[in-house]
Scaffold this motif. Structure first.
Motif, PDB file in Angstrom:
ATOM      1  N   ASN A   1     -15.597  12.037 -25.351  1.00 61.40           N
ATOM      2  CA  ASN A   1     -14.639  11.949 -24.163  1.00 61.40           C
ATOM      3  C   ASN A   1     -15.470  11.176 -23.057  1.00 61.40           C
ATOM      4  O   ASN A   1     -14.722  10.394 -22.237  1.00 61.40           O
ATOM      5  CB  ASN A   1     -14.557  13.306 -23.757  1.00 61.40           C
ATOM      6  N   VAL A   2     -16.712  11.347 -22.795  1.00 59.77           N
ATOM      7  CA  VAL A   2     -17.521  10.598 -21.885  1.00 59.77           C
ATOM      8  C   VAL A   2     -17.313   9.154 -22.225  1.00 59.77           C
ATOM      9  O   VAL A   2     -17.384   8.429 -21.099  1.00 59.77           O
ATOM     10  CB  VAL A   2     -18.977  11.253 -21.646  1.00 59.77           C
ATOM     11  N   VAL A   3     -17.585   8.707 -23.342  1.00 56.88           N
ATOM     12  CA  VAL A   3     -17.526   7.321 -23.750  1.00 56.88           C
ATOM     13  C   VAL A   3     -16.281   6.776 -23.432  1.00 56.88           C
ATOM     14  O   VAL A   3     -16.068   5.543 -23.058  1.00 56.88           O
ATOM     15  CB  VAL A   3     -17.802   7.154 -25.128  1.00 56.88           C
ATOM     16  N   LYS A   4     -15.053   7.487 -23.525  1.00 60.11           N
ATOM     17  CA  LYS A   4     -13.724   6.749 -23.430  1.00 60.11           C
ATOM     18  C   LYS A   4     -13.529   6.607 -22.081  1.00 60.11           C
ATOM     19  O   LYS A   4     -12.712   5.563 -21.810  1.00 60.11           O
ATOM     20  CB  LYS A   4     -12.787   8.051 -23.876  1.00 60.11           C
ATOM     21  N   THR A   5     -13.864   7.524 -21.123  1.00 56.51           N
ATOM     22  CA  THR A   5     -13.568   6.868 -19.788  1.00 56.51           C
ATOM     23  C   THR A   5     -14.412   5.717 -19.408  1.00 56.51           C
ATOM     24  O   THR A   5     -13.566   5.024 -18.791  1.00 56.51           O
ATOM     25  CB  THR A   5     -14.461   8.284 -18.931  1.00 56.51           C
ATOM     26  N   SER A   6     -15.825   5.457 -20.026  1.00 54.89           N
ATOM     27  CA  SER A   6     -16.161   4.146 -19.511  1.00 54.89           C
ATOM     28  C   SER A   6     -15.418   2.976 -20.270  1.00 54.89           C
ATOM     29  O   SER A   6     -15.076   2.020 -19.562  1.00 54.89           O
ATOM     30  CB  SER A   6     -17.630   4.319 -20.024  1.00 54.89           C
ATOM     31  N   ILE A   7     -15.030   3.191 -21.389  1.00 55.48           N
ATOM     32  CA  ILE A   7     -14.473   2.242 -22.037  1.00 55.48           C
ATOM     33  C   ILE A   7     -13.047   1.989 -21.475  1.00 55.48           C
ATOM     34  O   ILE A   7     -12.542   0.776 -21.132  1.00 55.48           O
ATOM     35  CB  ILE A   7     -14.157   2.506 -23.554  1.00 55.48           C
ATOM     36  N   ASP A   8     -12.220   2.807 -21.251  1.00 55.53           N
ATOM     37  CA  ASP A   8     -10.823   3.030 -20.356  1.00 55.53           C
ATOM     38  C   ASP A   8     -11.075   2.012 -19.038  1.00 55.53           C
ATOM     39  O   ASP A   8     -10.096   1.228 -18.839  1.00 55.53           O
ATOM     40  CB  ASP A   8     -10.300   4.045 -20.374  1.00 55.53           C
ATOM     41  N   LEU A   9     -11.799   2.212 -18.674  1.00 61.68           N
ATOM     42  CA  LEU A   9     -12.181   1.684 -17.124  1.00 61.68           C
ATOM     43  C   LEU A   9     -12.465   0.183 -17.356  1.00 61.68           C
ATOM     44  O   LEU A   9     -12.381  -0.796 -16.498  1.00 61.68           O
ATOM     45  CB  LEU A   9     -13.268   2.290 -16.403  1.00 61.68           C
TER      46      LEU A   9
ATOM     47  N   ALA B   1     -21.122  -2.724 -17.154  1.00 59.43           N
ATOM     48  CA  ALA B   1     -19.757  -2.745 -17.761  1.00 59.43           C
ATOM     49  C   ALA B   1     -18.655  -2.930 -16.856  1.00 59.43           C
ATOM     50  O   ALA B   1     -17.626  -3.658 -16.998  1.00 59.43           O
ATOM     51  CB  ALA B   1     -19.532  -1.487 -18.454  1.00 59.43           C
ATOM     52  N   MET B   2     -18.673  -2.359 -15.575  1.00 55.15           N
ATOM     53  CA  MET B   2     -17.754  -2.422 -14.514  1.00 55.15           C
ATOM     54  C   MET B   2     -17.682  -4.074 -14.143  1.00 55.15           C
ATOM     55  O   MET B   2     -16.760  -4.529 -13.877  1.00 55.15           O
ATOM     56  CB  MET B   2     -17.804  -1.458 -13.544  1.00 55.15           C
ATOM     57  N   GLY B   3     -18.883  -4.431 -13.554  1.00 57.77           N
ATOM     58  CA  GLY B   3     -18.993  -5.928 -13.198  1.00 57.77           C
ATOM     59  C   GLY B   3     -18.509  -6.706 -14.169  1.00 57.77           C
ATOM     60  O   GLY B   3     -17.939  -7.777 -13.871  1.00 57.77           O
ATOM     61  N   THR B   4     -18.836  -6.736 -15.637  1.00 57.58           N
ATOM     62  CA  THR B   4     -18.378  -7.697 -16.692  1.00 57.58           C
ATOM     63  C   THR B   4     -16.775  -7.758 -16.755  1.00 57.58           C
ATOM     64  O   THR B   4     -16.173  -8.746 -17.000  1.00 57.58           O
ATOM     65  CB  THR B   4     -19.198  -7.331 -18.063  1.00 57.58           C
TER      66      THR B   4
ATOM     67  N   VAL C   1      -6.135  -1.318  -8.944  1.00 57.47           N
ATOM     68  CA  VAL C   1      -6.061  -0.352  -8.073  1.00 57.47           C
ATOM     69  C   VAL C   1      -6.634   0.910  -8.774  1.00 57.47           C
ATOM     70  O   VAL C   1      -7.233   2.067  -8.347  1.00 57.47           O
ATOM     71  CB  VAL C   1      -4.929   0.154  -7.352  1.00 57.47           C
ATOM     72  N   TYR C   2      -5.971   1.211 -10.009  1.00 56.94           N
ATOM     73  CA  TYR C   2      -6.555   2.206 -10.885  1.00 56.94           C
ATOM     74  C   TYR C   2      -8.022   2.134 -11.515  1.00 56.94           C
ATOM     75  O   TYR C   2      -8.623   3.281 -11.303  1.00 56.94           O
ATOM     76  CB  TYR C   2      -5.386   2.555 -11.947  1.00 56.94           C
ATOM     77  N   ARG C   3      -8.478   0.960 -11.602  1.00 53.92           N
ATOM     78  CA  ARG C   3      -9.738   0.870 -12.200  1.00 53.92           C
ATOM     79  C   ARG C   3     -10.654   1.003 -11.207  1.00 53.92           C
ATOM     80  O   ARG C   3     -11.681   1.947 -11.225  1.00 53.92           O
ATOM     81  CB  ARG C   3      -9.900  -0.442 -12.850  1.00 53.92           C
ATOM     82  N   VAL C   4     -10.225   0.529  -9.872  1.00 57.29           N
ATOM     83  CA  VAL C   4     -11.291   0.728  -8.532  1.00 57.29           C
ATOM     84  C   VAL C   4     -11.302   2.302  -8.211  1.00 57.29           C
ATOM     85  O   VAL C   4     -12.396   2.671  -8.212  1.00 57.29           O
ATOM     86  CB  VAL C   4     -10.822  -0.168  -7.580  1.00 57.29           C
ATOM     87  N   ALA C   5     -10.252   2.819  -8.539  1.00 60.63           N
ATOM     88  CA  ALA C   5     -10.116   4.398  -8.095  1.00 60.63           C
ATOM     89  C   ALA C   5     -11.257   5.038  -9.323  1.00 60.63           C
ATOM     90  O   ALA C   5     -11.852   5.914  -8.804  1.00 60.63           O
ATOM     91  CB  ALA C   5      -8.949   4.896  -8.131  1.00 60.63           C
ATOM     92  N   GLY C   6     -11.128   4.813 -10.382  1.00 61.32           N
ATOM     93  CA  GLY C   6     -11.948   5.127 -11.485  1.00 61.32           C
ATOM     94  C   GLY C   6     -13.131   5.161 -11.153  1.00 61.32           C
ATOM     95  O   GLY C   6     -14.047   5.945 -11.263  1.00 61.32           O
ATOM     96  N   VAL C   7     -13.861   3.920 -10.939  1.00 64.48           N
ATOM     97  CA  VAL C   7     -15.038   3.728 -10.712  1.00 64.48           C
ATOM     98  C   VAL C   7     -15.533   4.327  -9.359  1.00 64.48           C
ATOM     99  O   VAL C   7     -16.680   4.901  -9.264  1.00 64.48           O
ATOM    100  CB  VAL C   7     -15.389   2.225 -10.335  1.00 64.48           C
TER     101      VAL C   7
END
Length: 798
Positions: A388-396, A498-501, A514-520
């Motif tokens: 579940n934690v991995v999924k959050t990182s991958i989704d973003l 991962a977010m930078g790439t 806007v959704y990805r930035v909100a997630g980060v």
């Protein structure tokens, strides 16, 4: 009195096992997200590689628990009974905090949590000591706490976020410009050079970060001075370009890289010292050899070099995680055990035995490290929360569009708006030729065409180039930080890279930014919340234990156990419920017949869940049950979100249609429109009922409840017939169901007429009347939308 400490040691051992489980569940994101997201290799292979890395890291770790023993507080300033309070408070808090983040699916840093828990508990106990001693004041807190270490950790958080994100974005942008999305068709030497750079970075990372915490780090590689003690300082000042006045000063300054024996007058370069003082030589040789090896792999063995990079990178991060971060989970219990051994053999009372013994270095027994490694591997395989934690990182960081887990907020909107304005300004001064070249290199059309024929769950979140860059950059940054003794968090580095790439890869488009930035921002906010909550909670727990050590320790352990069990059961039930519940599925077929077939399952699921929501609302309203109505509103909100997700996929659905089946788009759009109408009717019924009860208005009268229950029963039968027809694909019976329309409308109209009569003669509550009429009229709209849905399906089926 010693019995209580024996029980505390046993409790800490059990807590260590639990902490390993919840800790690995969170830190798994560090080394799994790139491999899983790219789908370069099978999930089974990923887990095997990561397991081998964890096992190797645990075996080769020396397990020096410096943070737990003396990194945060000054052990000589505390007595044994106080140290046990600190350690118990830390472990109880750590398990609860990490489990909380795992349940949310948010990655956080186990290093930061353990450091600030130690800091919070130690500060609390220090203040208790100061308040009890008239000779001490608040100004003396620096004698008890290593404040410099806490400052370094906070600086490390900020440094990790900014540096990792920026460098990840720059390296990915350059890599994509050189390789494009069509990287597999490039010349073999291009892949070989990239492989040489990536593998050199990752393997150097294995040696620097992986070996740092092992016994091999201090192995002698070369003797640089052996001419005796007399000329040692003079030689050292020339060799190290320093001005040492004593051999003690020399040893303290250079002991990390050199083994110095002042009596024998020798200075030897250790393995770690060799790696850090010959970086250029090692990197040049490694790049040359690994580039040639990569070329052989690509040209002769016809193997994808990017897969090799991902496998080696996953192993490297897993090894470093177990080799160094293992102490975060078992450091405190082992330090407590060693403290108990020292106290038990001293014969001094617990409240009088100073813990200066913790200032010395003591290695952890290999058997304990092996047991910890085994628990970590098993957790990796069986923990649902880890995935579940991995999924959050991958989704973003995923390249394609999809359901966004986080909602946009003011800050994310402003950041995206400012970034877009800045990008437009930069674009205005960039040469047109470069813009054309850049757009060509970032063209994803071939990728999208290839993925269009894959099921959604089989599509990679990003390609292998990005996965390789993630692992390579994370390895380089952590290696540099290790050599410079900067306290960068592995979690923060891997996540922000991962977010930078993903930003550089244009994965954050105008549709999703806007959704990805909100997630980060949510994740980063969670990191700071980790530090604050860890400090505060550990201090509170330490204070409670101090009140009555035996009683409060037992109570707090019981509370922690109950909370963990409750959290696990709730999470498991929630996961099972989500699996059991029919999810609305996007249509992926390219023909009208395929769309009809696939949408049948969606309608069956929707009708079944809609029936449950309607019945649940009426039953809860009859019982005047506010909590049940609130839960029902969550159910309809989830259903509406799924319908919205289906609507969001229309663009890709139409793009995927065959030329001969474009008519399927009209059918699909009509179906979604009617599903949305039904959802809106259910949402209004649920909202109106909840509002009525929440505002403490009068209960509905018996006759009103009776009438609503009759309608509920009729609708339940109606929806049941629909579910059966779509489940068994008996579409020839749709006309029979549609013919029930008049009966349903007649029933609802009769109830409306009855209420009109009651209102004129006996009804005294305007709120009841308003709610009742609203429910009936909205039920008519619900029936009407359902019948329109069935008629549309029948017409296209024919």
């Amino acid at each position: 009195m010693s019995d209580i400490y024996i029980w505390m040691i046993v409790a800490l051992a059990i807590l260590a096992i639990a902490d390993l489980i919840v800790g690995v569940s969170n830190d798994a994101v560090n080394f799994l997200n790139s491999a899983i997201g790219s789908k370069a290799i099978s999930f089974r292979t990923i887990m095997i590689v990561a397991s081998i890395g964890i096992a190797a890291g645990a075996i080769f770790s020396s397990g020096l628990m410096e943070v737990a023993r003396k990194g945060i507080f000054v052990p000589g300033q505390f007595y044994f009974d106080e140290i046990m309070i600190i350690f118990m408070a830390v472990m109880i808090t750590d398990i609860l905090l990490l489990d909380f983040f795992n349940t949310l699916g948010m990655p956080t840093s186990t290093t930061v949590s353990i450091v600030f828990e130690l800091l919070g508990a130690a500060v609390c106990v220090a203040f208790l000591k100061i308040s009890a001693d008239a000779n001490l004041s608040i100004a003396d807190i620096g004698n008890f706490i290593n404040t410099q270490k806490a400052g370094e950790i906070i600086a490390g958080i900020l440094l990790s976020v900014i540096v990792a994100f920026t460098i990840g974005a720059v390296v990915q942008y350059i890599s994509r410009l050189l390789l494009s999305f069509n990287f597999e068709s490039k010349a073999k030497w291009v892949g070989a050079v990239f492989g040489g750079v990536a593998l050199t970075s990752i393997l150097y990372f294995i040696f620097v970060k992986g070996i740092k915490g092992t016994n091999y780090a201090n192995a002698i590689v070369d003797v640089v001075y052996n001419k005796g003690a007399e000329g040692l300082l003079e030689w050292a000042n020339v060799y190290f370009n320093s001005a040492y006045t004593t051999t003690k000063e020399l040893i303290e300054a250079q002991s990390d890289l050199f083994a110095i024996d002042p009596k024998a007058g020798t200075v030897a370069l250790t393995l770690r010292g060799f790696l850090e003082t010959h970086i250029l030589l090692i990197v040049c040789i490694g790049f040359t050899v690994l580039s040639l090896l990569s070329y052989l792999i690509v040209s002769i063995f016809k193997t994808n070099i990017y897969k090799i990079i991902i496998i080696v990178g996953t192993f490297a991060l897993a090894l470093a995680f177990a080799g160094n971060d293992l102490v975060n989970f078992i450091g405190v219990p082992i330090a407590a055990w060693q403290s108990y051994q020292a106290w038990a053999s001293s014969g001094i009372a617990a409240e009088s035995f100073a813990m200066g013994v913790l200032a010395s270095k003591v290695a952890t027994p290999t058997l304990m490290l092996l047991a910890a490694g085994l628990i970590m591997v098993l957790t990796l395989w069986f923990s649902a929360k880890a995935r579940n934690v991995v999924k959050t990182s991958i989704d973003l960081s995923r390249q394609g569009d999809g359901d966004e887990k986080f909602r946009a907020n003011f800050l994310s909107r402003e950041i995206v708006r400012i970034t877009m304005i800045t990008a437009q300004g930069v674009a205005a001064v960039v040469p047109q030729s470069f813009k054309k070249f850049s757009n060509r290199q970032f063209d994803e059309r071939k990728i999208k065409v290839a993925n269009a024929y894959m099921k959604k769950e089989d599509q990679p979140a990003f390609d292998m180039v990005r996965a390789a860059v993630n692992l390579m950059v994370a390895g380089i940054l952590i290696s540099i930080a290790t050599s410079m003794k900067l306290p960068l968090s592995t979690t923060y580095v891997t996540f922000m890279v991962a977010m930078g790439t993903s930003l550089a890869d244009r994965a954050w488009g105008s549709e999703s930014a806007v959704y990805r930035v909100a997630g980060v921002l949510n994740v980063i906010g969670g990191w700071f919340f980790t530090a604050i909550s860890a400090f505060t909670a550990a201090a509170i727990v330490a204070f409670l234990i101090h009140i009555n050590q035996p009683v409060m320790t037992a109570i707090l352990l019981m509370v922690a156990l109950l909370l963990i069990v409750r959290s696990t059961i709730k999470y498991r039930n929630k996961t099972r419920a989500e699996r059991a519940e029919d999810q609305l599925k996007k249509s992926e077929s390219s023909s009208i017949q395929g769309v009809i077939e696939e949408s049948a399952d969606t309608i069956k699921s929707f009708v079944h869940r809609g029936n449950k929501i309607y019945a649940g609302t009426i039953d809860s309203l009859a019982k005047y049950d506010l909590s049940a109505l609130k839960k029902n509103r969550k159910g309809i909100a989830k259903l509406e979100k799924e319908v919205e997700g289906l609507r969001d996929s229309i663009f890709y659905f139409i793009k995927n249609l065959d030329e001969s089946s474009v008519g399927a788009s009209n059918f699909y759009i009509s179906i979604l429109g009617y599903l949305e109408d039904i959802a809106q009717s259910l949402e209004y019924i649920s909202k109106a009922s909840h509002k009525h009860v929440n505002n403490n208005h009068k209960k509905l009268r018996f006759n009103q409840i009776k009438d609503l229950k009759e309608i509920e029963d009729d609708l339940s039968l109606f929806f049941g017939h629909i579910k059966t027809v779509f489940d068994k694909r008996e579409f020839n019976k749709l006309n029979d169901i549609i013919s029930e329309k008049q009966e349903l409308f007649t029933t609802v109209n009769d109830k409306i007429d009855k209420q009109v009569a009651r209102t004129r003669t006996e009804e005294s509550s305007p709120k009841n009347t308003t709610l009742y009429f609203s429910l009936l009229t909205e039920t008519k709209d619900l029936i009407d939308a359902t019948l329109n849905l069935l008629a549309t399906y029948r017409d296209h089926q024919d």
